[in-house]
Design an enzyme around this catalytic site. Structure first.
Site, PDB file in Angstrom:
ATOM      1  N   ARG A 203       0.826  -1.205   0.000  1.00  0.00           N
ATOM      2  CA  ARG A 203       0.000   0.000   0.000  1.00  0.00           C
ATOM      3  C   ARG A 203       0.864   1.260   0.000  1.00  0.00           C
ATOM      4  O   ARG A 203       0.500   2.259  -0.592  1.00  0.00           O
ATOM      5  CB  ARG A 203      -0.811   0.047   1.290  1.00  0.00           C
ATOM      6  CG  ARG A 203      -2.236  -0.284   1.149  1.00  0.00           C
ATOM      7  CD  ARG A 203      -2.854  -0.205   2.554  1.00  0.00           C
ATOM      8  NE  ARG A 203      -3.899  -1.189   2.706  1.00  0.00           N
ATOM      9  CZ  ARG A 203      -5.151  -0.981   2.337  1.00  0.00           C
ATOM     10  NH1 ARG A 203      -5.514   0.151   1.806  1.00  0.00           N
ATOM     11  NH2 ARG A 203      -6.061  -1.922   2.507  1.00  0.00           N
TER      12      ARG A 203
ATOM     13  N   HIS B 164       5.593 -26.008  14.018  1.00  0.00           N
ATOM     14  CA  HIS B 164       7.003 -26.412  13.962  1.00  0.00           C
ATOM     15  C   HIS B 164       7.284 -27.695  14.753  1.00  0.00           C
ATOM     16  O   HIS B 164       7.934 -28.612  14.261  1.00  0.00           O
ATOM     17  CB  HIS B 164       7.905 -25.293  14.498  1.00  0.00           C
ATOM     18  CG  HIS B 164       7.631 -23.948  13.883  1.00  0.00           C
ATOM     19  ND1 HIS B 164       7.347 -23.798  12.545  1.00  0.00           N
ATOM     20  CD2 HIS B 164       7.616 -22.703  14.409  1.00  0.00           C
ATOM     21  CE1 HIS B 164       7.166 -22.497  12.285  1.00  0.00           C
ATOM     22  NE2 HIS B 164       7.318 -21.820  13.398  1.00  0.00           N
TER      23      HIS B 164
ATOM     24  N   LYS C 205       8.906 -18.623  25.410  1.00  0.00           N
ATOM     25  CA  LYS C 205       9.626 -17.361  25.243  1.00  0.00           C
ATOM     26  C   LYS C 205      10.318 -17.033  26.569  1.00  0.00           C
ATOM     27  O   LYS C 205       9.842 -17.426  27.642  1.00  0.00           O
ATOM     28  CB  LYS C 205       8.651 -16.230  24.933  1.00  0.00           C
ATOM     29  CG  LYS C 205       7.839 -16.420  23.645  1.00  0.00           C
ATOM     30  CD  LYS C 205       8.623 -16.037  22.425  1.00  0.00           C
ATOM     31  CE  LYS C 205       7.797 -16.125  21.168  1.00  0.00           C
ATOM     32  NZ  LYS C 205       8.629 -16.218  19.960  1.00  0.00           N
TER      33      LYS C 205
HETATM   34  C1  BG6 Z   1       7.923 -18.305  14.299  1.00  0.00           C
HETATM   35  C2  BG6 Z   1       7.166 -17.876  15.512  1.00  0.00           C
HETATM   36  O1  BG6 Z   1       7.116 -19.134  13.493  1.00  0.00           O
HETATM   37  O2  BG6 Z   1       9.080 -19.033  14.696  1.00  0.00           O
HETATM   38  C3  BG6 Z   1       8.048 -17.036  16.422  1.00  0.00           C
HETATM   39  O3  BG6 Z   1       6.027 -17.127  15.124  1.00  0.00           O
HETATM   40  C4  BG6 Z   1       9.323 -17.789  16.746  1.00  0.00           C
HETATM   41  O4  BG6 Z   1       7.360 -16.685  17.610  1.00  0.00           O
HETATM   42  C5  BG6 Z   1       9.984 -18.267  15.463  1.00  0.00           C
HETATM   43  O5  BG6 Z   1      10.184 -16.905  17.445  1.00  0.00           O
HETATM   44  C6  BG6 Z   1      11.174 -19.133  15.766  1.00  0.00           C
HETATM   45  O6  BG6 Z   1      11.847 -19.381  14.571  1.00  0.00           O
HETATM   46  P1  BG6 Z   1      13.409 -19.691  14.564  1.00  0.00           P
HETATM   47  O7  BG6 Z   1      13.710 -20.032  13.132  1.00  0.00           O
HETATM   48  O8  BG6 Z   1      14.076 -18.442  15.035  1.00  0.00           O
HETATM   49  O9  BG6 Z   1      13.589 -20.823  15.508  1.00  0.00           O
END
Ligand code: BG6
Length: 496
Positions: free
Chosen positions: A46, A244, A344
């Site tokens: 945008r 993941h 986290k």
């Molecule tokens: C993302 C999450 O999919 O993966 C994040 O939304 C997270 O919260 C991140 O920090 C972690 O990815 P990586 O590759 O840094 O382990």
């Protein structure tokens, strides 16, 4: 071999994902000669940008985030010649004619019909509208050449993921849809397949007869990084476990594929998800623990509590930590607990998988040598350490038979340090251009993964936490998670 001529449209062209990940990945592919001979990348957004300002913005992202900078020899100029910016209102159907016009122009210039790739790097609520508008372009009926890439989060729960699949399915066929889980693009995650299925050594012991339990940890030291608005409606279970961690679990637990066909591998993974024992709601509290960080300290600096973060409700019930114990009901894994955890603001940034083996069936050694005995373990470190370690007992030198656990280590950097390990997004973008969907999530995979976490999510949502916040920054999470695993006479494995 390079992929065929491609035009990539990046919705969210002025956004963070493109700035930090997508353009740096495409640029690295370019430096490594993996981009098509003919390509055009069009950022769509945008905001108003002159083309020079847009290039400057992307170049800045490369300086900060790219694996390789490659400034020398005019590489950036050669790359950016093929990068353009389209200012457009993605909500306005008439604006989409610029897309068709650009594809036609490139087709005429190159003399070939290119791949057309739509990458939706936008907020999830914009995805249905953009996909619907794209769907009305003739271009999208070209199943062989037109593809759409969707970022996570893919839905907010099972129903919304199903609705999104149904909506996309009206405009695109399944083989045109690439749902990204960037963990699947990580080198060390892909290596799980090589370790398991290119060696005859591990597979015979990779089952309930030899493995006592499995642990998967994905701990982070960062907090919200300014993503309060998104995270507050997500939480650790949705943000990390549903996607993941369950994908890693599938790679660890799947049966051997017969070939590298995309559907063959994905069938084997979906079998794992379908075999995960569903939780009865009244058992959720025994098998799943949630946490939220309080305010505290890290390296002598104060850390605000989750509830004090921007975009977060001061009474938020969102989980910033989740630990779950899964079972897989099939022949290979019956009775083997699989403990996963993520959070986290934990003590360490580390993603790893440990398979802990059962003790030897008979221990003939003197009793005192048993004091130092430890179970065999195979640990696969995904990041930031990238190694595989096998722990076993050795005889400690000396006149008595004393045992000591030792490790055999394979370290990626020591072995392959001089070779470029591509970033996850490089691998995944190249696969999209090549039309290889193996590392992407099929509709049924996404829904099967949601099905696994739904009982936990629903139970948590119906029963607000009474003890939040329940862990301090720089710790290993809530005590309740330690108690959960201790009930099985195990403990979380924190690597040094
Ligand atoms: C993302 C999450 O999919 O993966 C994040 O939304 C997270 O919260 C991140 O920090 C972690 O990815 P990586 O590759 O840094 O382990």
């Amino acid at each position: 071999k390079r992929p065929p001529a491609s035009v990539l449209f990046i919705f969210g062209g002025s956004g963070d994902l493109n700035y930090r990940k997508l353009t740096p990945a495409l640029y690295n592919l370019f430096l490594d000669d993996y981009m098509p001979e003919k390509f055009e990348i069009a950022g769509i957004g945008r905001s108003a940008y002159t083309i020079d300002a847009y290039h400057e913005h992307l170049k800045d992202g490369i300086t900060k985030f790219s694996r390789r900078k490659g400034e020398e020899n005019g590489h950036w100029d050669n790359f950016s010649k093929n990068v353009t910016y389209l200012q457009m209102d993605a909500e306005d159907q008439t604006a989409y004619s610029v897309i068709t016009d650009l594809v036609k122009a490139k087709e005429a210039e190159w003399g070939v019909h290119p791949n057309v790739i739509f990458y939706l790097a936008v907020a999830p609520q914009l995805v249905p509208a953009i996909a619907t508008k794209l769907g009305s372009l003739n271009l999208c009926s070209d199943k062989a050449c037109t593809r759409i890439v969707i970022e996570k989060p893919f839905g907010h729960d099972l129903q919304s993921a199903h609705d999104l699949n149904t909506l996309l399915g009206r405009m695109f066929s399944e083989e045109q849809i690439y749902r990204i889980d960037h963990y699947l693009g990580k080198e060390t995650v892909q290596n799980i397949i090589a370790l398991r299925f290119a060696n005859a050594l591990f597979e015979p012991v990779w089952n309930r007869n030899f493995i006592d339990h499995i642990q998967i940890t994905a701990s982070e030291t960062v907090g919200l990084e300014g993503r309060g608005g998104y995270y507050e409606n997500s939480g650790a279970l949705r943000d990390m476990v549903q996607n993941h961690i369950l994908q890693i679990l599938c790679m660890v637990a799947m049966e051997a594929p017969v070939s590298f066909d995309a559907n063959e591998i994905r069938n084997k993974k979906v079998d794992v998800l379908n075999a995960i024992r569903p939780f009865a709601k009244e058992k959720v509290h025994e098998n799943a623990v949630r946490g939220q960080y309080s305010k505290g300290w890290r390296e002598g600096k104060p850390v605000p509590g989750y509830r004090e973060e921007k975009g977060v409700n001061p009474e938020s019930a969102t989980d910033t930590y989740a630990a779950v114990k899964f079972f897989i009901d099939n022949w290979r894994w019956q009775g083997v607990p699989i403990y996963v955890r993520t959070g986290k603001h934990l003590h360490q940034k580390a993603t790893n998988i440990t398979l802990q083996f059962r003790p030897a069936p008979h221990f003939a050694f003197p009793a005192e040598s048993g004091e130092t005995w430890r179970p065999n373990r195979l640990t696969i470190s995904i990041q930031p350490e990238m190694d595989i370690r096998l722990r076993f007992q050795a005889k400690r030198p000396g006149q008595s038979m004393m045992l000591e656990p030792v490790e055999m280590v394979f370290n990626f950097d020591a072995q392959f340090g001089d070779q470029h390990a591509p970033e996850a997004y490089e691998t995944l973008l190249l696969d999209v251009m090549e039309g290889d969907a193996t590392l992407f999530m099929r509709a049924d995979q996404v829904e099967a993964a949601w099905k696994v976490v739904m009982p936990i999510l629903e139970t948590w949502e119906n029963r607000p936490p009474v003890d939040f916040p329940n862990y301090a920054p720089d710790s290993w999470g809530p005590e309740e998670a330690d108690a959960m695993i201790a009930r099985d006479n195990h403990s979380w494995i924190n690597l040094p």
